[in-house]
Design an enzyme around this catalytic site. Structure first.
Site, PDB file in Angstrom:
ATOM      1  CE  LYS A  22     -41.569  92.057  51.075  1.00  0.00           C
ATOM      2  NZ  LYS A  22     -41.136  91.838  52.459  1.00  0.00           N
ATOM      3  CG  ASN A  23     -44.342  93.679  54.051  1.00  0.00           C
ATOM      4  OD1 ASN A  23     -43.542  92.804  53.716  1.00  0.00           O
ATOM      5  ND2 ASN A  23     -43.988  94.935  54.266  1.00  0.00           N
ATOM      6  CB  CYS A 118     -31.861  92.343  58.815  1.00  0.00           C
ATOM      7  SG  CYS A 118     -32.811  93.807  59.072  1.00  0.00           S
ATOM      8  NE  ARG A 123     -36.700  94.863  60.371  1.00  0.00           N
ATOM      9  CZ  ARG A 123     -37.180  94.578  59.157  1.00  0.00           C
ATOM     10  NH1 ARG A 123     -36.378  94.385  58.163  1.00  0.00           N
ATOM     11  NH2 ARG A 123     -38.475  94.476  58.976  1.00  0.00           N
ATOM     12  CB  VAL A 125     -38.397  89.490  67.886  1.00  0.00           C
ATOM     13  CG1 VAL A 125     -38.122  89.474  66.394  1.00  0.00           C
ATOM     14  CG2 VAL A 125     -37.451  88.558  68.634  1.00  0.00           C
ATOM     15  CG  ASP A 309     -41.123  98.951  53.703  1.00  0.00           C
ATOM     16  OD1 ASP A 309     -40.085  99.061  54.358  1.00  0.00           O
ATOM     17  OD2 ASP A 309     -41.940  98.015  53.875  1.00  0.00           O
ATOM     18  NE  ARG A 401     -36.147  89.201  51.334  1.00  0.00           N
ATOM     19  CZ  ARG A 401     -36.006  89.806  52.501  1.00  0.00           C
ATOM     20  NH1 ARG A 401     -34.924  90.487  52.747  1.00  0.00           N
ATOM     21  NH2 ARG A 401     -36.948  89.727  53.411  1.00  0.00           N
TER      22      ARG A 401
HETATM   23  C1  UD1 Z   1     -42.731  95.436  58.775  1.00  0.00           C
HETATM   24  C2  UD1 Z   1     -42.557  95.235  57.291  1.00  0.00           C
HETATM   25  C3  UD1 Z   1     -41.402  96.072  56.771  1.00  0.00           C
HETATM   26  C4  UD1 Z   1     -41.583  97.534  57.163  1.00  0.00           C
HETATM   27  C5  UD1 Z   1     -41.836  97.678  58.666  1.00  0.00           C
HETATM   28  C6  UD1 Z   1     -42.179  99.092  59.078  1.00  0.00           C
HETATM   29  C7  UD1 Z   1     -43.295  92.933  57.044  1.00  0.00           C
HETATM   30  C8  UD1 Z   1     -42.943  91.536  56.707  1.00  0.00           C
HETATM   31  N1  UD1 Z   1     -42.285  93.823  57.055  1.00  0.00           N
HETATM   32  O1  UD1 Z   1     -41.531  94.960  59.395  1.00  0.00           O
HETATM   33  O2  UD1 Z   1     -41.360  95.945  55.338  1.00  0.00           O
HETATM   34  O3  UD1 Z   1     -40.417  98.252  56.829  1.00  0.00           O
HETATM   35  O4  UD1 Z   1     -42.941  96.820  59.048  1.00  0.00           O
HETATM   36  O5  UD1 Z   1     -43.260  99.549  58.367  1.00  0.00           O
HETATM   37  O6  UD1 Z   1     -44.457  93.257  57.260  1.00  0.00           O
HETATM   38  N2  UD1 Z   1     -39.077  96.835  66.940  1.00  0.00           N
HETATM   39  C9  UD1 Z   1     -38.589  96.596  68.204  1.00  0.00           C
HETATM   40  N3  UD1 Z   1     -38.963  95.425  68.815  1.00  0.00           N
HETATM   41  C10 UD1 Z   1     -39.771  94.504  68.219  1.00  0.00           C
HETATM   42  C11 UD1 Z   1     -40.273  94.781  66.936  1.00  0.00           C
HETATM   43  C12 UD1 Z   1     -39.913  95.954  66.319  1.00  0.00           C
HETATM   44  O7  UD1 Z   1     -37.845  97.387  68.767  1.00  0.00           O
HETATM   45  O8  UD1 Z   1     -40.066  93.472  68.825  1.00  0.00           O
HETATM   46  C13 UD1 Z   1     -38.704  98.087  66.250  1.00  0.00           C
HETATM   47  C14 UD1 Z   1     -37.943  97.830  64.933  1.00  0.00           C
HETATM   48  O9  UD1 Z   1     -36.573  97.632  65.139  1.00  0.00           O
HETATM   49  C15 UD1 Z   1     -38.261  99.085  64.159  1.00  0.00           C
HETATM   50  C16 UD1 Z   1     -39.674  99.428  64.610  1.00  0.00           C
HETATM   51  O10 UD1 Z   1     -39.885  98.731  65.842  1.00  0.00           O
HETATM   52  O11 UD1 Z   1     -37.393 100.119  64.544  1.00  0.00           O
HETATM   53  C17 UD1 Z   1     -40.783  99.045  63.653  1.00  0.00           C
HETATM   54  O12 UD1 Z   1     -40.609  97.697  63.264  1.00  0.00           O
HETATM   55  P1  UD1 Z   1     -41.825  96.759  62.862  1.00  0.00           P
HETATM   56  O13 UD1 Z   1     -43.037  97.585  62.601  1.00  0.00           O
HETATM   57  O14 UD1 Z   1     -41.921  95.660  63.856  1.00  0.00           O
HETATM   58  O15 UD1 Z   1     -41.303  96.157  61.495  1.00  0.00           O
HETATM   59  P2  UD1 Z   1     -41.516  94.688  60.975  1.00  0.00           P
HETATM   60  O16 UD1 Z   1     -42.821  94.154  61.403  1.00  0.00           O
HETATM   61  O17 UD1 Z   1     -40.281  93.883  61.230  1.00  0.00           O
END
Ligand code: UD1
Length: 425
Positions: A22-23, A118, A123, A125, A309, A401
């Site tokens: 999925k990811n 969420c 989380r 960006v 995960d 999902r």
């Molecule tokens: C992806 C996966 C999710 C998995 C996660 C960690 C997808 C669609 N989802 O989520 O299933 O649990 O990786 O392996 O691929 N963070 C920030 N700022 C940002 C982005 C992230 O502070 O701009 C923080 C997040 O809150 C979290 C950490 O970084 O604490 C890691 O998140 P991230 O690796 O970005 O997760 P996703 O890409 O959202």
């Protein structure tokens, strides 16, 4: 709302086919926005998140055809009719932010709704945005949207070091950099297999990328990308989840398409717990023949560490292990919501901040429980399979999902699991 009914089980036996990730697929699909030529993804999983991404890409003017019962996605973005990713779609799925980098790189503009919080944490960006800013993007946050513009002449290559490892931000920056002018170096990049898969697909589309799978990825921007056909990598989280089924219930299950390199840290923990994992020509064979599982401590970490995960599902196993285990969650701040639900089934768990101490019990007992997020929901099914009596899992839309045909796959190895449709509940 549908419910899943689980009855406690004896040993399992058989095979479970593992789907495409999925990811990975959620990052590969937006790559269509980088080219006006067709992109075909094979081995795609059939999941509601994939349908949400389809809807989002279509709203931008891309064509997405789902072929061969959804296992092949034919994508094409000849012209983009819109550059706005609407709140109504983005709020459903955070991975929607992955259209930002590609749109900005191709057409120099994009508007993407901010995803908001969420269930598993804040989380943000910010890292996605900072990486794009380093490439010259001008960003304006207003009305809940990121309004992004590339400088005249397009994005430019940059050296950017992520202050913390982010899978999504690495993917967004990687896609944007393929069409930027000059060289981009992404430091402290995520190393997940899904990043490697995305880089391989982008390379098939003509991108120049080196270093994926390491902490430093170097991208030489090109003028344009072309079409390609790419098979989506195996879903390591679905794989790990089903590996836990025989670990919990006993028996032997072969997970078809599985590979140890996708889950080495997880396999080591299974080994410590007394579960045997063997790589075969068809996948991974997992067995627990006798004896109680041993307690092991786990700390989640970015790849190649133990995946966050799989933390909820591993906790379900530790609930029945001999002794105490400490599970530490370092990626998301609110990811123990399954603990109170497992406790309804007789588990002994103490949660303190980012740590859960699980004291193994001899028996779990079936109970009505509620799914709170995708991975939590499947942990409750696993627990139900190893419990006495009946477990009813509600709010199973979370499960749709990320797990295709979960009931069919588990029944195929002898589990007593069924889905009650809304009208039956
Ligand atoms: C992806 C996966 C999710 C998995 C996660 C960690 C997808 C669609 N989802 O989520 O299933 O649990 O990786 O392996 O691929 N963070 C920030 N700022 C940002 C982005 C992230 O502070 O701009 C923080 C997040 O809150 C979290 C950490 O970084 O604490 C890691 O998140 P991230 O690796 O970005 O997760 P996703 O890409 O959202």
């Amino acid at each position: 709302m549908d419910q899943i009914i689980v009855h406690g089980n004896g040993p399992l036996k058989g095979e479970i086919p593992i789907a495409g990730a999925k990811n990975a697929c959620l990052a590969l699909m937006p790559a269509t926005l980088l080219t006006d030529q067709p992109l075909t993804l094979t081995n795609a999983p059939r999941l509601s998140d994939i349908r949400t991404m389809t809807e989002l890409l279509q709203s931008l003017g891309a064509e997405v055809a789902s072929l061969q019962d959804g296992q092949v996605l034919a994508l094409s973005s000849h012209d983009l009719a819109s550059h706005r990713a609407d709140y109504d779609i983005v709020r459903k799925m955070r991975a929607s932010i992955l259209v930002l980098g590609p749109m900005l790189a191709r057409d120099g503009r994009a508007e993407v709704s901010l995803p908001g919080g969420c269930a598993i944490g804040a989380r943000p960006v910010d890292l996605h945005l900072r990486a794009l800013e380093a490439m010259g993007a001008e960003l304006d946050l207003r009305d809940g949207y990121v309004h992004a513009k590339a400088p005249s002449g397009g994005l430019r290559g940059a050296v950017f070091e992520f202050p913390l490892v982010s899978v999504g931000a690495t993917e967004n920056a990687l896609m944007a950099a393929t069409l930027a002018r000059g060289t981009t170096v992404l430091k402290n990049a995520a190393r997940e297999p899904e990043i490697v898969d995305l880089a391989q697909c982008l390379r098939a589309m003509g991108a120049q990328i080196e270093g994926e799978g390491t902490g430093t990825i170097t991208i030489e921007g090109v003028q344009a990308l072309r079409g390609a056909t790419h098979p989506v990598v195996t879903d390591r989280i679905e794989l790990g989840t089903y590996m836990l089924a025989p670990a919990m219930c006993g028996g032997e299950v072969e997970c078809l398409g599985g590979r140890i390199d996708l889950l080495a840290a997880f396999c080591e923990k299974l080994d410590e717990a007394g579960i045997s994992v063997e790589e075969t020509s068809r996948g991974l064979k997992v067995a627990r023949r006798n004896g109680r599982v041993r307690s092991v401590d786990v700390t989640t970490a970015p790849f190649p560490g133990f995946p966050t995960d799989l933390q909820a599902q591993f906790m379900a196993l530790m609930c029945l292990a001999e002794g105490k285990s400490v599970l530490e969650e370092t990626i998301f701040e609110n990811r123990f919501m399954h603990a109170p639900e497992l406790m309804r089934m007789g588990a002994r768990i103490d949660v303190h901040g980012g740590q859960a101490v699980v004291t193994g019990v001899d028996k779990l007992r079936g109970a009505p429980v509620m799914a709170t997020d995708l991975r939590a929901s499947v942990s409750l099914i696993l627990a139900g399979m190893a419990a006495e009596g009946q477990t009813t899992v509600s709010r199973v839309y979370h499960l749709d999902r990320g797990y295709e045909h979960v009931v069919r796959k588990l029944r195929g190895v002898g589990a007593h699991v069924e889905r009650l449709k809304e009208e039956q509940t």
